[in-house]
Design an enzyme around this catalytic site. Structure first.
Site, mmCIF file in Angstrom:
data_model
loop_
_atom_site.group_PDB
_atom_site.id
_atom_site.type_symbol
_atom_site.label_atom_id
_atom_site.label_comp_id
_atom_site.label_asym_id
_atom_site.label_seq_id
_atom_site.Cartn_x
_atom_site.Cartn_y
_atom_site.Cartn_z
ATOM 1 N N GLU A 237 0.621 -1.047 0.183
ATOM 2 C CA GLU A 237 0.140 0.067 -0.587
ATOM 3 C C GLU A 237 0.690 1.373 0.019
ATOM 4 O O GLU A 237 1.631 1.103 1.171
ATOM 5 C CB GLU A 237 -1.048 0.054 1.015
ATOM 6 C CG GLU A 237 -2.294 0.571 1.047
ATOM 7 C CD GLU A 237 -1.745 1.928 2.010
ATOM 8 O OE1 GLU A 237 -1.316 3.151 1.502
ATOM 9 O OE2 GLU A 237 -2.104 2.055 3.896
ATOM 10 N N CYS A 274 -2.705 8.005 5.133
ATOM 11 C CA CYS A 274 -2.943 7.548 3.749
ATOM 12 C C CYS A 274 -3.577 8.015 2.939
ATOM 13 O O CYS A 274 -3.507 8.065 1.997
ATOM 14 C CB CYS A 274 -3.042 5.263 3.714
ATOM 15 S SG CYS A 274 -1.712 4.676 4.897
#
Length: 497
Positions: A237, A274
């Site tokens: 990720e 994120c």
């Protein structure tokens, strides 16, 4: 190996090899554990983490600069996702059991008896993240989902929070001992970041990798994994700017309120999420100036916040300076200046033509920085969306009068992001069954997967089909006598409990 000192390199190689050998030795016994035994193990890890008490929070505060309330919430999330995976393991649907009975009389050819289940892939290497020292680190979602799948885990502790990682690793080791499992079910390695990570990914006993971090780091690990004699998947990720779309009617009716709320999401946690919203897209019209004025006012008043590491702070400063120097980019607001290691929030404005002509404007600046892109019309808005890279999230702010436009955009948004949300903010990732924390590259290295939610377990499983095996040779959950245990099965194409 990047560490050129022979003695250091030899020591590092030996430590990594020992952890991976122990994980491989433990794999057979651990993958054979029953659903209840494995679920209890996950719950025991949660209990042992809670038993550390305030020492864990204090250590994380000292190492990350994050406030107590944030870290206490993160500890709750860490424990919660371990317990969620315990529930997932107990219910058994993750095994994806399928049975196609033999059809010996079928014409023109008979069908053999076929049974299928998912099994764990093997030892998994997990790389902890700097921005979530608990929930995405040593006992975070990658570790929890891999252990739930039946895979031993070797964690490369993040160098930004070594004491925090060591405390959590010790808690997991205690849970391994309490549950009577082989010690190699969990390993923890601390040391030089790059060299240790390279050695871990290249160890032939590692079967998959979970990573949360920068695009450069994720791609470097992926290249190493693919260059192995036996390539392995890296579930990374990485990079996302999480665009927010302000549709015209919502902007007209509540532009100022949206601006204030947006600034709060953008500056939360110094922007070190994120899913931090780093891009706003809007069609020039009524309410847009109100939005930008309100957002600018909030950001100008925002206090500087301590960033996680000196490297992250330096990269943030560089990214903001790059945006400031670009032609056709206007600085709308800067937050309050701070001390060393503190990030000063930044809000910029540009137009769609300039944004489309300069790919660098769409690069992630990890921190409390965002750019508002003003579009002339719906076609220009669509053109900007079509040029964007893959994202973790896309947010729509809309009223009922905007639904027709939203409906026309949804097919495009589905190709861009893993999560589409309406009238909210992307900062905040619920740990549940329907959550996707992933998306097309570069948001993640594999857009078919998620690192948050119960589907995260699928990354560390693979299917095995058994053809014409006798009842005694079949895995117990695929035998006739196992039906009725509450685990769903697809029997001759029909979902059956």
């Amino acid at each position: 190996m990047t560490d050129t000192h022979p003695a250091a390199a030899a020591t590092l190689t030996a430590e990594v090899a020992a952890a991976c050998i122990a994980a491989a030795d433990a794999f057979t016994a651990y993958r054979a554990t029953g659903r209840e035994e494995r679920a209890v193990f996950l719950e025991t890890i949660a209990a042992e983490i809670l038993a550390i008490g305030d020492d864990l929070i204090v250590a994380a505060m000292q190492e990350s600069g994050l406030p107590r309330a944030r870290l206490e919430g993160e500890r709750g999330r860490t424990v919660g996702q371990l317990r969620m995976f315990a529930d997932v393991v107990r219910k058994g649907a993750w095994q994806q059991l399928r049975i196609d009975p033999a059809l010996p009389d079928r014409q023109p050819l008979p069908r053999p008896a076929l049974h299928l289940r998912m099994i764990p892939v093997g030892p998994v290497a997990v790389f902890g993240a700097s921005n979530f020292p608990l929930a995405f680190s040593t006992a975070g979602g990658d570790t929890a989902s891999a252990l739930a799948a039946g895979c031993p885990v070797v964690v490369k502790g993040h160098p930004a929070h070594p004491r925090t990682g060591a405390l959590v690793a010790a808690a997991i080791a205690r849970a391994v001992e309490v549950c009577g499992l082989p010690a190699g079910v969990f390993g923890h390695l601390a040391g030089p970041s790059i060299a240790l990570g390279e050695a871990l990914v290249q160890d032939p006993r590692i079967a998959a990798v979970g990573f949360t971090g920068s695009r450069a780091g994720g791609l470097a690990l992926s290249r190493l994994a693919q260059a192995r004699k036996v390539p392995i998947p890296v579930y990374a990720e990485m990079s996302s700017i999480n665009p927010v779309l302000l549709l015209p009617h919502a902007l007209k009716t509540r532009g100022a309120a949206l601006g204030k709320a947006y600034a709060g999401s953008m500056t939360m946690g110094a922007g070190q999420f994120c899913t931090n919203p780093g891009l706003v897209l809007a069609i020039d019209g009524e309410g847009l100036e109100d939005f930008m004025a309100a957002a600018a006012q909030e950001i100008a008043a925002a206090a500087a916040q301590t960033m996680l590491t000196s490297g992250i702070h330096e990269a943030y400063q560089s990214g903001v300076s790059t945006l400031e120097a670009m032609p056709d980019v206007e600085a709308l607001a800067r937050g309050q200046a701070g001390d060393a290691m503190q990030g000063q929030a930044a809000l910029f404005r540009t137009n769609a033509r300039a944004f489309l002509a300069n790919e660098a404007m769409s690069h992630e600046v990890f921190g409390a920085s965002s750019i508002v892109v003003v579009c002339r019309d719906a076609d220009e808005l669509t053109a900007v969306l079509e040029q964007l890279e893959g994202q973790l999230t896309v947010t729509l702010h809309m009223d009922a009068a905007d639904e027709a436009q939203a409906a026309s955009l949804l097919p495009l948004l589905e190709t861009i992001a893993g999560r589409i949300l309406a009238n909210g903010w992307p900062t905040g990732v619920e740990v549940c069954h329907a959550m996707v924390h992933g998306g097309p590259f570069p948001a993640t290295s594999d857009p078919r997967t998620t690192s948050v939610g119960s589907l995260a377990i699928d990354r560390f499983l693979r299917p095995v089909s058994y053809q014409n095996l006798s009842e005694t040779l079949l895995p117990p959950e695929l035998r006739d006598g196992a039906q009725g245990d509450g685990v769903p099965r697809l029997i001759d194409g029909v979902l059956t409990l």
